[in-house]
Design a protein around this motif. Structure first.
Motif, mmCIF file in Angstrom:
data_model
loop_
_atom_site.group_PDB
_atom_site.id
_atom_site.type_symbol
_atom_site.label_atom_id
_atom_site.label_comp_id
_atom_site.label_asym_id
_atom_site.label_seq_id
_atom_site.Cartn_x
_atom_site.Cartn_y
_atom_site.Cartn_z
ATOM 1 N N VAL A 42 49.007 10.152 67.429
ATOM 2 C CA VAL A 42 49.480 8.766 67.293
ATOM 3 C C VAL A 42 50.091 8.290 68.609
ATOM 4 C CG1 VAL A 42 51.129 7.263 66.109
ATOM 5 C CG2 VAL A 42 49.836 8.991 64.810
ATOM 6 N N PHE A 43 50.858 9.157 69.249
ATOM 7 C CA PHE A 43 51.472 8.844 70.542
ATOM 8 C C PHE A 43 50.406 8.456 71.572
ATOM 9 C CE2 PHE A 43 52.802 10.473 74.741
ATOM 10 C CZ PHE A 43 53.974 9.749 74.939
ATOM 11 N N VAL A 44 49.328 9.222 71.619
ATOM 12 C CA VAL A 44 48.236 8.913 72.544
ATOM 13 C C VAL A 44 47.625 7.558 72.216
ATOM 14 C CG1 VAL A 44 45.916 9.594 73.277
ATOM 15 C CG2 VAL A 44 47.702 11.317 73.064
ATOM 16 N N GLY A 45 47.443 7.298 70.913
ATOM 17 C CA GLY A 45 46.890 6.004 70.509
ATOM 18 C C GLY A 45 47.760 4.834 70.930
ATOM 19 N N LEU A 46 49.075 4.980 70.800
ATOM 20 C CA LEU A 46 50.004 3.910 71.183
ATOM 21 C C LEU A 46 49.984 3.648 72.685
ATOM 22 C CD1 LEU A 46 53.043 4.836 68.906
ATOM 23 C CD2 LEU A 46 51.563 2.826 68.681
ATOM 24 N N LEU A 47 49.653 4.683 73.475
ATOM 25 C CA LEU A 47 49.624 4.531 74.931
ATOM 26 C C LEU A 47 48.245 4.179 75.469
ATOM 27 C CD1 LEU A 47 51.907 7.456 76.219
ATOM 28 C CD2 LEU A 47 52.501 5.056 75.805
ATOM 29 N N SER A 48 47.268 3.971 74.576
ATOM 30 C CA SER A 48 45.892 3.676 75.013
ATOM 31 C C SER A 48 45.641 2.180 74.926
ATOM 32 C CB SER A 48 44.886 4.429 74.145
ATOM 33 O OG SER A 48 45.095 5.827 74.230
#
Length: 453
Positions: A42-48
């Motif tokens: 989820v963290f990666v998704g928020l930063l993409s």
């Protein structure tokens, strides 16, 4: 702020920060790996920024869940069956039979080689920690009987099991790498078995050298072996492992030679069908060896399925994290950063897996994540001069480097063999580092000599 998010190197920030998050969650704050990996996805998704711009903020939460489900759908059945096969081989006495026959055939002088081969064979369908639990009592018994070579026996068992655990499906890491990269499972199995020979020899050589330098006593008391009513022959003991390999390998070889694959052979060689056949045989042998009725047999299957279910959750969460890393644009970023540089992908794949393993401890997570990164890089019309199975093998060997305090396998080996942390670092950690580097160099060399294209 907009320029920072859209710089060509922003995916590296996403990758490194997510690795740092996984490391903190698992190693420092003791989060369960399943929770940690889902949060990291989820963290990666928020930063993409590309994902958010195209699909909205909710995509950062929904995409990881979809990826988790997709990965579970690909590997859940196989991993669950592998867990059952492992339990059946232990409870039926098949695994102990294999080890004892190796020891009897090869003799006490070659006991370390027999234990290494047992670990190498059993770790194909059985998880590394289970194999170590199974074999270390034999190593302890031998050491007590002979009064020597305990370090050699520990390293032989652990090293042999670690090799196939990292490069031969159906163990979760290699299985998911094959799925992620779209590689034929039969080719991966055969390649892993072949490329595991040199590191296996190295395990014995390094183990003997460690054994001469270190004097570590046996500090563990033994538990009783399972009660077996009817002993199995060696051929029957090996059958649950050999049958799926034969079915999958036959289909892959037939297709490679003839260029086509009949429907009936494709069905037999499908990983789900092949593993089901091996599981059915393993259950039959389990029931036969202990005189179990249907109700008693099915009640015993619950425990290995619980273990397999936990592994499925962790592995699927790792797949979700890897998939989100792949969507972050890391493939384009790596290609941009290495454009004009003569960097071979084999050592790069190994390095990515090695860094991930050292940072967060899980070899399976390292394999899953590095496979997603390399697949994203290859997705940019990258023309490889060698078969991509070499990249998979490089990442598998990379996932062995470095096994230390944040790796659960480190503690399994240390606690089950009675080693102190310092002794485990001098033996287990060093052994796996040597295997990892030697394996990568072997893969790198063979990718030039025998490209398989």
């Amino acid at each position: 702020m907009y320029s920072i998010f859209h710089t060509d190197y922003w995916p590296f920030v996403i990758l490194l920060s997510s690795i740092g998050l996984v490391t903190l969650l698992i190693s420092k704050w003791r989060f369960h790996p399943f929770i940690a990996l889902v949060l990291a996805a989820v963290f990666v998704g928020l930063l993409s920024p590309a994902l958010i711009a195209e699909e909205g903020l909710m995509a950062a939460f929904e995409s990881p869940m979809e990826a988790l489900g997709d990965m579970a759908g690909n590997i859940a059945w196989v991993i669950a069956l592998a867990a059952i096969i492992g339990a059946a081989m232990m409870e039926s006495g098949a695994a102990e039979n294999i080890v004892n026959r190796l020891l009897k055939t090869m003799g006490e002088k070659q006991a370390s080689l027999a234990l290494m081969l047992a670990g190498f064979i059993l770790s194909i369908p059985v998880f590394l920690d289970t194999v170590f639990f199974l074999l270390i009592p034999l190593g302890i018994t031998l050491a007590l009987k002979t009064g020597k070579d305990y370090v050699l026996y520990v390293t032989a068992i652990g090293g042999g099991a670690a090799i196939t655990h990292s490069i031969v499906p159906p163990t979760p890491g290699p299985l998911i790498m094959a799925e992620t990269m779209g590689l034929d499972l039969g080719i991966v199995i055969l390649s892993g078995l072949f490329l595991g020979i040199f590191p296996a020899v190295l395990v014995i050589l390094v183990g003997k050298r460690m054994n001469r330098k270190l004097n570590i006593p046996v500090r563990i008391n033994l538990n009783a072996s399972p009660v077996v009513a009817k002993k199995l022959s060696l051929s029957l003991s090996l059958a649950p492992i050999v049958l799926p390999i034969i079915l999958i390998g036959t289909a892959s070889l037939f297709e490679a030679i003839s260029g086509r694959l009949p429907d009936w052979l494709a069905l037999m060689g499908n990983k789900n069908t092949a593993m089901a056949a091996g599981t059915g045989l393993a259950l039959y042998l389990w029931a036969r060896s202990q005189n179990l009725g249907a109700n008693a047999l099915w009640s015993k299957i619950g425990k290995p399925l619980e273990i397999g279910g936990l592994i499925i959750l962790i592995t699927s969460a790792g797949g979700a994290y890897g998939a989100m890393i792949g969507q972050s644009g890391i493939g384009d970023a790596i290609k941009y950063a290495t454009d004009g540089l003569d960097i071979h992908l084999v050592p790069l794949a190994w390095l990515i897996a090695a860094v991930l393993k050292t940072a967060q401890g899980s070899g399976t997570v390292a394999m899953i994540s590095s496979a997603a990164i390399i697949t994203a890089l290859m997705g940019n019309n990258f023309d490889l001069p060698y078969h991509p199975v070499y990249l998979l093998m490089a990442m598998g060997f990379g996932s062995l480097f470095v096994s230390w305090m944040n790796d659960s396998a480190f503690w399994v080996v240390a606690r089950m063999s009675g080693l102190t942390e310092q002794e485990a670092l001098k033996t287990w950690t060093l052994l796996l580092a040597i295997i990892s580097l030697a394996g990568m160099l072997q893969v790198w060399l063979l990718s030039w000599i025998v490209p398989l294209t």
